[in-house]
Each structure stands twice: as structure tokens, then as C-alpha cells.
Enzyme design. Structure first.
Site, PDB file in Angstrom:
ATOM      1  N   LYS A  54       0.865  -1.191   0.000  1.00 23.06           N
ATOM      2  CA  LYS A  54       0.000   0.000   0.000  1.00 23.06           C
ATOM      3  C   LYS A  54       0.892   1.228   0.000  1.00 23.06           C
ATOM      4  CE  LYS A  54      -4.397   1.121   0.262  1.00 23.06           C
ATOM      5  NZ  LYS A  54      -5.563   0.346  -0.233  1.00 23.06           N
ATOM      6  N   ASP A 101      -7.024   4.210  -4.543  1.00 27.29           N
ATOM      7  CA  ASP A 101      -7.701   4.082  -3.238  1.00 27.29           C
ATOM      8  C   ASP A 101      -8.304   5.462  -2.989  1.00 27.29           C
ATOM      9  OD1 ASP A 101      -7.865   2.104  -0.780  1.00 27.29           O
ATOM     10  OD2 ASP A 101      -7.466   4.055   0.109  1.00 27.29           O
TER      11      ASP A 101
HETATM   12  P1  NDP Z   1     -12.835   7.686  -2.878  1.00 28.69           P
HETATM   13  O1  NDP Z   1     -11.806   8.725  -2.703  1.00 28.69           O
HETATM   14  O2  NDP Z   1     -13.393   7.447  -4.230  1.00 28.69           O
HETATM   15  O3  NDP Z   1     -14.025   7.931  -1.870  1.00 28.69           O
HETATM   16  C1  NDP Z   1     -13.840   7.950  -0.488  1.00 28.69           C
HETATM   17  C2  NDP Z   1     -15.051   8.578   0.120  1.00 28.69           C
HETATM   18  O4  NDP Z   1     -14.984   8.561   1.540  1.00 28.69           O
HETATM   19  C3  NDP Z   1     -15.166  10.034  -0.242  1.00 28.69           C
HETATM   20  O5  NDP Z   1     -16.502  10.346  -0.273  1.00 28.69           O
HETATM   21  C4  NDP Z   1     -14.405  10.661   0.911  1.00 28.69           C
HETATM   22  O6  NDP Z   1     -14.616  12.005   1.102  1.00 28.69           O
HETATM   23  C5  NDP Z   1     -14.973   9.886   2.041  1.00 28.69           C
HETATM   24  N1  NDP Z   1     -14.148  10.024   3.211  1.00 28.69           N
HETATM   25  C6  NDP Z   1     -12.808   9.953   3.329  1.00 28.69           C
HETATM   26  N2  NDP Z   1     -12.432  10.168   4.590  1.00 28.69           N
HETATM   27  C7  NDP Z   1     -13.570  10.393   5.259  1.00 28.69           C
HETATM   28  C8  NDP Z   1     -13.854  10.675   6.599  1.00 28.69           C
HETATM   29  N3  NDP Z   1     -12.867  10.780   7.508  1.00 28.69           N
HETATM   30  N4  NDP Z   1     -15.152  10.807   6.969  1.00 28.69           N
HETATM   31  C9  NDP Z   1     -16.154  10.668   6.061  1.00 28.69           C
HETATM   32  N5  NDP Z   1     -15.932  10.418   4.775  1.00 28.69           N
HETATM   33  C10 NDP Z   1     -14.672  10.277   4.387  1.00 28.69           C
HETATM   34  O7  NDP Z   1     -12.217   6.331  -2.307  1.00 28.69           O
HETATM   35  P2  NDP Z   1     -12.700   4.839  -2.539  1.00 28.69           P
HETATM   36  O8  NDP Z   1     -14.168   4.788  -2.759  1.00 28.69           O
HETATM   37  O9  NDP Z   1     -11.775   4.249  -3.510  1.00 28.69           O
HETATM   38  O10 NDP Z   1     -12.357   4.202  -1.127  1.00 28.69           O
HETATM   39  C11 NDP Z   1     -13.321   4.113  -0.057  1.00 28.69           C
HETATM   40  C12 NDP Z   1     -12.920   2.990   0.892  1.00 28.69           C
HETATM   41  O11 NDP Z   1     -12.888   1.753   0.176  1.00 28.69           O
HETATM   42  C13 NDP Z   1     -11.543   3.123   1.537  1.00 28.69           C
HETATM   43  O12 NDP Z   1     -11.574   2.531   2.817  1.00 28.69           O
HETATM   44  C14 NDP Z   1     -10.666   2.275   0.622  1.00 28.69           C
HETATM   45  O13 NDP Z   1      -9.515   1.837   1.289  1.00 28.69           O
HETATM   46  C15 NDP Z   1     -11.621   1.141   0.320  1.00 28.69           C
HETATM   47  N6  NDP Z   1     -11.331   0.357  -0.866  1.00 28.69           N
HETATM   48  C16 NDP Z   1     -11.169   0.919  -2.114  1.00 28.69           C
HETATM   49  C17 NDP Z   1     -10.934   0.116  -3.204  1.00 28.69           C
HETATM   50  C18 NDP Z   1     -10.839   0.665  -4.577  1.00 28.69           C
HETATM   51  O14 NDP Z   1     -10.686  -0.133  -5.499  1.00 28.69           O
HETATM   52  N7  NDP Z   1     -10.926   1.962  -4.795  1.00 28.69           N
HETATM   53  C19 NDP Z   1     -10.800  -1.328  -3.070  1.00 28.69           C
HETATM   54  C20 NDP Z   1     -11.076  -1.837  -1.756  1.00 28.69           C
HETATM   55  C21 NDP Z   1     -11.313  -1.013  -0.713  1.00 28.69           C
HETATM   56  P3  NDP Z   1     -13.324  12.985   1.093  1.00 28.69           P
HETATM   57  O15 NDP Z   1     -12.278  12.400   0.198  1.00 28.69           O
HETATM   58  O16 NDP Z   1     -13.950  14.176   0.519  1.00 28.69           O
HETATM   59  O17 NDP Z   1     -12.846  13.121   2.496  1.00 28.69           O
HETATM   60  O1  2IT Z   2      -7.923  -1.608  -0.776  1.00 33.15           O
HETATM   61  C1  2IT Z   2      -7.837  -2.116  -1.928  1.00 33.15           C
HETATM   62  O2  2IT Z   2      -7.987  -3.319  -2.110  1.00 33.15           O
HETATM   63  C2  2IT Z   2      -7.604  -1.216  -3.059  1.00 33.15           C
HETATM   64  N1  2IT Z   2      -7.545  -0.005  -2.860  1.00 33.15           N
HETATM   65  C3  2IT Z   2      -7.427  -1.770  -4.436  1.00 33.15           C
HETATM   66  C4  2IT Z   2      -6.012  -2.221  -4.650  1.00 33.15           C
HETATM   67  C5  2IT Z   2      -5.671  -2.630  -6.057  1.00 33.15           C
HETATM   68  O3  2IT Z   2      -4.482  -2.947  -6.252  1.00 33.15           O
HETATM   69  O4  2IT Z   2      -6.532  -2.652  -6.937  1.00 33.15           O
END
Ligand code: NDP
Ligand code: 2IT
Length: 445
Positions: A126, A166
Site C-alpha cells: 500500500k 484508493d
Molecule cells: P474515494 O476517494 O473514491 O471515496 C472515499 C469517500 O470517503 C469520499 O466520499 C471521501 O470524502 C470519504 N471520506 C474519506 N475520509 C472520510 C472521513 N474521515 N469521513 C467521512 N468520509 C470520508 O475512495 P474509494 O471509494 O476508492 O475508497 C473508499 C474505501 O474503500 C476506503 O476505505 C478504501 O480503502 C476502500 N477500498 C477501495 C478500493 C478501490 O478499489 N478503490 C478497493 C477496496 C477497498 P473525502 O475524500 O472528501 O474526504
Molecule cells: O484496498 C484495496 O484493495 C484497493 N484499494 C485496491 C487495490 C488494487 O491494487 O486494486
């Protein structure tokens, strides 16, 4: 906690002072694994757990860049190369003001187990930066990404380490990062996943985490002879994962009624679908960090400073960030009749909330199992890049669906306790065994 877990954690705490999120993630895993270690002395003799909690390599670097006012800004960049026993390091990059070593080590550690569960050959890693995209122009984001890659490029490679997105890193950022890598090394190769579909990206990768989380939810519901049809679903976040989940829930006949941001949550009793789902992309691309815009645009209530878990729902899918669903939220959800909680985000539920769900015998799945669809399709993107060939959306979606069903099966196999499935235990043990056995095969390295 048992004595063994206590003793193990004492040592880890002393070595990693103040790393709250990392210690939280390790403790949950160690609690699941102690009984496995007690039954299998080979893991203890090889000190597998002691080795697994120590990243193979931690890279920290300076990221200087020039903002639109010609002022120099300095951020900190990281890449945690956690474990390469079963494949190249693989895992996302997070750009968010809150990023620090503890958060990235927790995410890297979780990624090792998650990637193992996908059945694909990927190690865990990561990275990211404390860069705050709020209010930044596209040009500033590009200059930051270029500076970040100017150091990162020497540490990654298609068979070494393959980052992805992420929080704060989506298609736009991956594009800027890829462009800079290519300029520096003069090679077009699959060193990032989540790329654009015209230049090596896999179809369905943007949707994959959300789709996978919903496929996993379907499998869990089947245990209770239930389905998503007609179910009311509370989502948090409004980013990539929430967007994919909202689409799939809508397709499968469920109704999403909430989204949230750092500013509060919105409640849309008619359901979030069609153009409302498209609008989520606009909100995220605006770099404004607020969900209230949705309430203003579609004329629905906005609850400032509140979390969506107070809404009556059948299913809750936290998709924002770590530690965003607390014990009091869990109690409210269970009291309101919620039957299933699936983690779309990584570690969104606090340990106390998880304990409450499990004591209430609610269906509850941890992120490392439920959100593995994102990295799984990243693994499929790597395969397509190696083959110089693209699968159709249907082919990728079918493979994703099968992987999620397989992960669910592994959780059932290792997590069934009487008539309750402990998905935490199931995911931790299934993820561990494959990595641990590979480490033993490869000797003390
Ligand atoms: P994005 O940046 O697309 O969205 C994240 C969302 O969460 C935004 O709306 C963001 O708002 C909000 N957010 C972040 N911090 C806070 C906070 N402290 N309080 C409330 N809202 C918050 O990210 P992803 O959708 O990609 O990721 C979301 C989650 O999913 C994370 O935990 C990530 O690790 C996990 N994840 C993502 C994957 C992927 O493929 N993208 C895969 C697996 C897991 P803002 O940025 O405005 O603070
Ligand atoms: O938390 C996760 O699994 C991710 N942000 C996706 C990682 C990836 O390599 O696609």
C-alpha cells in the site's frame, strides 16, 4: 484476549508505538490465528506471524511540487511493500490529508490477506501521501502526481510492485502517474492498475470493488434465504466504492437511501439510481469534499455532522474510510432491524462495533473479504496486460462474480462456528494459510 495474544501484542506495541490503526488491524488478525498456530507448530517454529507483521520494506520520500501561485509545497510519500510470498506487491495508493505510516501499514497488512483470498498470485502493499486534493486544480493534481512518481518509479515494476487507486486516487490520478512513469523509463508496461480503457485498463475495474461487495452481500443473504430484492440499504461515502455498490444494488432490486461525506449524510427516500448515481462521479471529481451538493441538487434532506447509521435499513454497507462506524452506530443498526453489514471500505467498523454485530448473530463481513473485488479485477488487469489482450465486460464480470463466491466459500469453510459464520475468523485463517505455507517453502528470507 488470551494470554498468547496479549504477549504477542505487547511486543508489537513496543515496536510500533503510536501506530493505532496498524495495531488494531494486527490484533484482530492475531486473535483469529492463535488457535491455528497452537494446532500447527510448524507456523510457530518458522515464526511466521512475527515475520508477517514486519513489512518487507518501507519507503518514505519527499514530494515537492509547485502550486498555481508559484509557491513550493512539500508532501510526504510512502510505499509499504509488505509481503511478496505469493506474488508481486499489489495494493492501492491513498492521497488524503490524514495519511500517515500507521494507516498505510494497516492497509498494507490487510492487503496481504485480501490478495491471498482472491485466489490470484498477488502479494500485499500500500502507499500514498498526505496530499490534500481539496480545492486543488487539475494542473496542481497533475504536478503533484508527476513529482510523486518521479521517486516511486524506481521501486515499482510489472513483476515487482503494482500500485492502483484508493481514497483520492481514481482514473485521473492513475493517468497522470502512468504518464510520468512512461516518460521516465521509456517503456509501456503494466505498472499500475485502474488505467484508462484505451491504454491497458480492464473493463469493470472502476465498478469492481462496489460490484464485488454487493456480490458478497448476496452470498451472505442466501444463508438466511434472503436476497437484495426490496431491501433498503444505507451506504456511507460517495466515492468509487459507494458508486459501484449503488449501481449493483439498484440492478439487483435493492434501494440505496443514504450517502455520506466528511460534512454529514443525505437521505433519499425514493432511492439513489439513474442520473443520481452519475452525479456521484461529479461530486467526487469536484474535489469539494462535501455530499451536501446532492441534497441541494435533488432536494432531499441533509443531516450535517451526522452518520447514516441512524437510518432504518435492512443492510448497511460502509464505503468511506476506516473507523467510521462505532459501537453506538452498531447498536442502532441492530435495534432498527438491520440484518447484514458488509464492509466496502477497509476496517470501517471499530472492534467494539464488530463485537456487537457478532454477539447479535448479525451477518457481518470484514473488508478484506467483502471488498476484495477491486484488487481481484486489478489482478485480472495484470493478466490482460501480460497477454496484451482484453476481455469483454461480461467476461471480467463473470470472473469477478466467481472470485467473490469463492472468497465467500473460503470464509464459510474456515469461519463456521456451530450455526454462525464468523467471517472475520474465516477470512483471516483462509488468507493466512496460503501466504504462510508459501513463506515456509521459500525459507527464512
Ligand atoms: P474515494 O476517494 O473514491 O471515496 C472515499 C469517500 O470517503 C469520499 O466520499 C471521501 O470524502 C470519504 N471520506 C474519506 N475520509 C472520510 C472521513 N474521515 N469521513 C467521512 N468520509 C470520508 O475512495 P474509494 O471509494 O476508492 O475508497 C473508499 C474505501 O474503500 C476506503 O476505505 C478504501 O480503502 C476502500 N477500498 C477501495 C478500493 C478501490 O478499489 N478503490 C478497493 C477496496 C477497498 P473525502 O475524500 O472528501 O474526504
Ligand atoms: O484496498 C484495496 O484493495 C484497493 N484499494 C485496491 C487495490 C488494487 O491494487 O486494486
Amino acid at each position: 484476549m488470551t494470554k498468547n495474544v496479549d504477549a504477542f501484542m505487547e511486543n508489537i506495541k513496543a515496536k510500533n508505538p503510536g501506530q493505532k490503526e496498524f495495531l488494531q488491524a494486527v490484533e484482530e488478525v492475531v486473535e483469529s490465528l492463535m488457535p491455528v498456530l497452537d494446532k500447527n507448530p510448524k507456523y510457530k517454529q518458522a515464526k511466521i506471524l512475527e515475520r508477517m507483521v514486519e513489512p518487507e520494506r518501507v519507503i518514505m520520500f519527499r514530494v515537492p511540487w509547485v502550486d498555481d501561485d508559484d509557491e513550493i509545497q512539500v508532501n510526504r510519500g510512502f510505499r509499504i511493500e509488505f509481503n511478496s510470498a505469493i506474488g508481486p506487491y499489489k495494493g492501492g495508493l491513498r492521497f488524503h490529508a490524514s495519511v500517515n505510516l500507521s494507516i498505510l501499514k494497516f492497509l498494507g497488512f490487510e492487503q496481504v490477506f485480501k490478495n491471498s483470498l482472491t485466489t490470484l498470485p498477488m502479494g500485499g502493499g500500500k502507499g500514498g501521501s498526505d496530499f490534500n486534493a481539496h480545492g486543488k486544480s487539475d494542473n496542481e493534481i497533475m504536478r503533484f502526481c508527476q513529482s510523486f512518481m518521479s521517486e516511486l518509479y524506481r521501486h515499482i515494476g510489472p513483476n515487482t510492485d503494482v500500485p492502483a487507486g484508493d481514497i483520492g486516487v481514481g482514473g485521473r490520478e492513475i493517468g497522470f502517474l502512468f504518464g510520468q512513469y512512461k516518460k521516465l523509463v521509456n517503456r509501456f508496461e503494466g505498472i499500475l492498475t485502474g488505467k484508462g480503457r484505451n491504454w491497458g485498463g480492464s473493463l469493470i475495474r472502476p465498478e469492481a470493488t462496489g460490484f464485488g461487495t454487493v456480490y458478497f452481500t448476496e452470498e451472505m443473504l442466501k444463508i438466511k434465504k434472503e436476497s437484495l430484492k426490496g431491501k433498503v440499504v444505507a451506504l456511507s461515502g460517495f466515492g468509487n466504492v459507494a458508486w459501484g455498490a449503488a449501481q449493483k444494488i439498484d440492478q439487483l432490486g435493492g434501494k440505496v437511501v443514504t450517502l455520506s461525506g466528511p460534512d454529514g449524510y443525505i437521505y433519499d427516500k425514493d432511492g439513489i439510481n439513474g442520473e443520481k448515481i452519475d452525479y456521484m462521479l461529479e461530486m467526487r471529481a469536484s474535489n469539494n469534499d462535501i455530499v451536501k451538493d446532492y441534497a441541494d441538487k435533488f432536494n432531499v434532506p441533509f443531516y450535517k455532522g451526522k452518520r447514516p447509521w441512524e437510518v432504518k435499513c435492512d443492510i448497511a454497507i460502509p464505503c468511506a474510510t476506516q473507523n467510521e462506524l462505532f459501537e453506538e452506530d452498531a447498536k442502532q443498526l441492530v435495534d432498527n432491524g438491520c440484518i447484514c453489514i458488509t464492509e466496502g471500505a477497509n476496517m470501517p467498523c471499530t472492534p467494539e462495533a464488530v463485537e456487537l454485530f457478532q454477539n447479535a448473530k448479525t451477518l457481518y463481513a470484514p473488508g478484506k473479504a467483502a471488498n476484495a473485488g477491486g484488487v481481484a479485477v486489478s489482478g485480472l488487469e495484470m493478466s490482460q496486460n501480460s497477454m496484451r489482450f482484453n476481455w469483454s465486460s461480461e467476461e471480467v464480470d463473470e470472473k469477478l462474480h466467481k472470485i467473490m463466491r469463492d472468497i465467500h466459500e473460503q470464509c464459510v469453510k474456515y469461519g463456521t462456528n456451530g450455526n454462525y459464520i464468523d467471517y472475520v475468523k474465516g477470512a483471516n485463517i483462509a488468507g493466512f494459510i496460503k501466504v504462510a505455507d508459501a513463506m515456509i517453502d521459500q525459507g527464512v528470507v
